[in-house]
Scaffold this motif. Structure first.
Motif, mmCIF file in Angstrom:
data_model
loop_
_atom_site.group_PDB
_atom_site.id
_atom_site.type_symbol
_atom_site.label_atom_id
_atom_site.label_comp_id
_atom_site.label_asym_id
_atom_site.label_seq_id
_atom_site.Cartn_x
_atom_site.Cartn_y
_atom_site.Cartn_z
ATOM 1 N N ARG A 97 -3.966 2.051 -5.551
ATOM 2 C CA ARG A 97 -4.121 2.889 -4.362
ATOM 3 C C ARG A 97 -5.489 3.547 -4.452
ATOM 4 O O ARG A 97 -5.777 4.259 -5.404
ATOM 5 C CB ARG A 97 -3.026 3.948 -4.308
ATOM 6 C CG ARG A 97 -3.078 4.776 -3.069
ATOM 7 C CD ARG A 97 -1.820 5.598 -2.960
ATOM 8 N NE ARG A 97 -2.029 6.660 -2.010
ATOM 9 C CZ ARG A 97 -1.114 7.475 -1.610
ATOM 10 N NH1 ARG A 97 0.107 7.367 -2.114
ATOM 11 N NH2 ARG A 97 -1.362 8.416 -0.759
ATOM 12 N N GLU B 247 7.922 -3.845 -6.091
ATOM 13 C CA GLU B 247 6.775 -4.137 -5.225
ATOM 14 C C GLU B 247 6.881 -3.470 -3.845
ATOM 15 O O GLU B 247 5.938 -2.790 -3.430
ATOM 16 C CB GLU B 247 6.588 -5.649 -5.107
ATOM 17 C CG GLU B 247 5.264 -6.031 -4.489
ATOM 18 C CD GLU B 247 4.988 -7.525 -4.635
ATOM 19 O OE1 GLU B 247 3.811 -7.887 -4.558
ATOM 20 O OE2 GLU B 247 5.927 -8.325 -4.839
ATOM 21 N N PRO B 248 7.995 -3.583 -3.130
ATOM 22 C CA PRO B 248 8.065 -2.921 -1.821
ATOM 23 C C PRO B 248 8.060 -1.389 -1.932
ATOM 24 O O PRO B 248 7.597 -0.704 -1.013
ATOM 25 C CB PRO B 248 9.372 -3.427 -1.208
ATOM 26 C CG PRO B 248 10.132 -4.055 -2.310
ATOM 27 C CD PRO B 248 9.172 -4.408 -3.379
ATOM 28 N N PHE C 285 6.234 0.348 -4.106
ATOM 29 C CA PHE C 285 4.817 0.687 -4.212
ATOM 30 C C PHE C 285 4.112 0.521 -2.866
ATOM 31 O O PHE C 285 3.316 1.363 -2.465
ATOM 32 C CB PHE C 285 4.121 -0.183 -5.261
ATOM 33 C CG PHE C 285 4.364 0.254 -6.677
ATOM 34 C CD1 PHE C 285 3.931 1.489 -7.126
ATOM 35 C CD2 PHE C 285 5.009 -0.578 -7.571
ATOM 36 C CE1 PHE C 285 4.136 1.895 -8.433
ATOM 37 C CE2 PHE C 285 5.226 -0.186 -8.882
ATOM 38 C CZ PHE C 285 4.791 1.056 -9.314
ATOM 39 N N GLN C 286 4.409 -0.558 -2.171
ATOM 40 C CA GLN C 286 3.767 -0.806 -0.876
ATOM 41 C C GLN C 286 4.119 0.283 0.132
ATOM 42 O O GLN C 286 3.260 0.736 0.888
ATOM 43 C CB GLN C 286 4.148 -2.188 -0.357
ATOM 44 C CG GLN C 286 3.525 -3.297 -1.183
ATOM 45 C CD GLN C 286 4.063 -4.676 -0.842
ATOM 46 O OE1 GLN C 286 5.093 -4.818 -0.193
ATOM 47 N NE2 GLN C 286 3.377 -5.701 -1.322
ATOM 48 N N ALA C 287 5.365 0.730 0.128
ATOM 49 C CA ALA C 287 5.787 1.791 1.044
ATOM 50 C C ALA C 287 5.062 3.104 0.736
ATOM 51 O O ALA C 287 4.882 3.945 1.624
ATOM 52 C CB ALA C 287 7.295 1.990 0.954
ATOM 53 N N ALA D 24 -0.250 -2.432 -9.112
ATOM 54 C CA ALA D 24 -0.210 -1.637 -7.885
ATOM 55 C C ALA D 24 -1.423 -0.719 -7.893
ATOM 56 O O ALA D 24 -1.651 -0.004 -8.862
ATOM 57 C CB ALA D 24 1.076 -0.838 -7.819
ATOM 58 N N PHE E 89 0.412 1.704 -1.760
ATOM 59 C CA PHE E 89 -0.276 0.916 -2.770
ATOM 60 C C PHE E 89 -0.429 -0.520 -2.287
ATOM 61 O O PHE E 89 0.403 -1.023 -1.536
ATOM 62 C CB PHE E 89 0.521 0.898 -4.079
ATOM 63 C CG PHE E 89 0.501 2.193 -4.838
ATOM 64 C CD1 PHE E 89 -0.346 2.360 -5.923
ATOM 65 C CD2 PHE E 89 1.329 3.235 -4.479
ATOM 66 C CE1 PHE E 89 -0.356 3.549 -6.632
ATOM 67 C CE2 PHE E 89 1.327 4.431 -5.177
ATOM 68 C CZ PHE E 89 0.477 4.589 -6.253
ATOM 69 N N THR E 90 -1.491 -1.163 -2.719
ATOM 70 C CA THR E 90 -1.598 -2.607 -2.535
ATOM 71 C C THR E 90 -1.117 -3.224 -3.850
ATOM 72 O O THR E 90 -1.350 -2.663 -4.922
ATOM 73 C CB THR E 90 -3.033 -3.063 -2.229
ATOM 74 O OG1 THR E 90 -3.897 -2.623 -3.268
ATOM 75 C CG2 THR E 90 -3.511 -2.509 -0.900
ATOM 76 N N THR E 91 -0.435 -4.335 -3.748
ATOM 77 C CA THR E 91 0.127 -4.947 -4.951
ATOM 78 C C THR E 91 -0.328 -6.389 -5.084
ATOM 79 O O THR E 91 -0.653 -7.044 -4.097
ATOM 80 C CB THR E 91 1.670 -4.911 -4.921
ATOM 81 O OG1 THR E 91 2.125 -5.604 -3.770
ATOM 82 C CG2 THR E 91 2.189 -3.494 -4.907
ATOM 83 N N ARG E 92 -0.338 -6.837 -6.314
ATOM 84 C CA ARG E 92 -0.639 -8.239 -6.599
ATOM 85 C C ARG E 92 -0.061 -8.572 -7.970
ATOM 86 O O ARG E 92 0.140 -7.693 -8.800
ATOM 87 C CB ARG E 92 -2.139 -8.517 -6.565
ATOM 88 C CG ARG E 92 -2.941 -7.735 -7.581
ATOM 89 C CD ARG E 92 -4.451 -7.901 -7.359
ATOM 90 N NE ARG E 92 -5.196 -6.881 -8.032
ATOM 91 C CZ ARG E 92 -5.602 -6.918 -9.301
ATOM 92 N NH1 ARG E 92 -5.335 -7.974 -10.051
ATOM 93 N NH2 ARG E 92 -6.283 -5.931 -9.828
#
Length: 119
Positions: free
Chosen positions: A102, A73-74, A76-78, A100, A81-84
């Motif tokens: 984007r 998750e981190p 992808f965020q870095a 993820a 991307f937004t994750t859920r």
């Protein structure tokens, strides 16, 4: 006056013909930057890959799936991307799915979600 038109025309043609070379040099410099960055991240990325591969995260191993998702998750965020997490009913005995996304530029169709840790 005719001579200066020829000189200007030749100069314009030279610029037109040499412009791709400047672009190629810029591209080569960018390629070099990317290669250097990847080389600097190699040990960290191999470490992450080793952790992911060595973690039992089969579909029925809820704890392992969640652990892998929490590691990814981190990452992808870095990368923007937004994750859920999409939770599943407890009766299914599955961990759920990390999604993820984007968003691309307006002229591209919306991207399909990238599903990780699928059940």
């Amino acid at each position: 006056m005719c001579l200066s038109k020829k000189i200007l025309g030749s100069l314009g043609l030279s610029v037109f013909l040499l412009a791709p070379l400047a672009g190629a040099q810029a591209s080569a410099a960018k390629d070099q930057q990317v290669s250097q960055y990847l080389a600097s991240q190699k040990a960290e990325q191999l470490s992450l890959l080793e952790r992911l591969v060595n973690t039992h995260s089969g579909t029925l191993n809820i704890e392992g799936v969640l652990k892998v998702g929490k590691w990814l998750e981190p990452e992808f965020q870095a990368a923007g991307f937004t994750t859920r997490w999409i939770e599943l009913p407890a009766a299914m005995q599955r961990a759920g799915t990390l999604v993820a996304e984007r968003k691309g530029p307006w002229w591209h169709k919306p991207p399909s979600p990238v599903a990780m840790c699928a059940t």
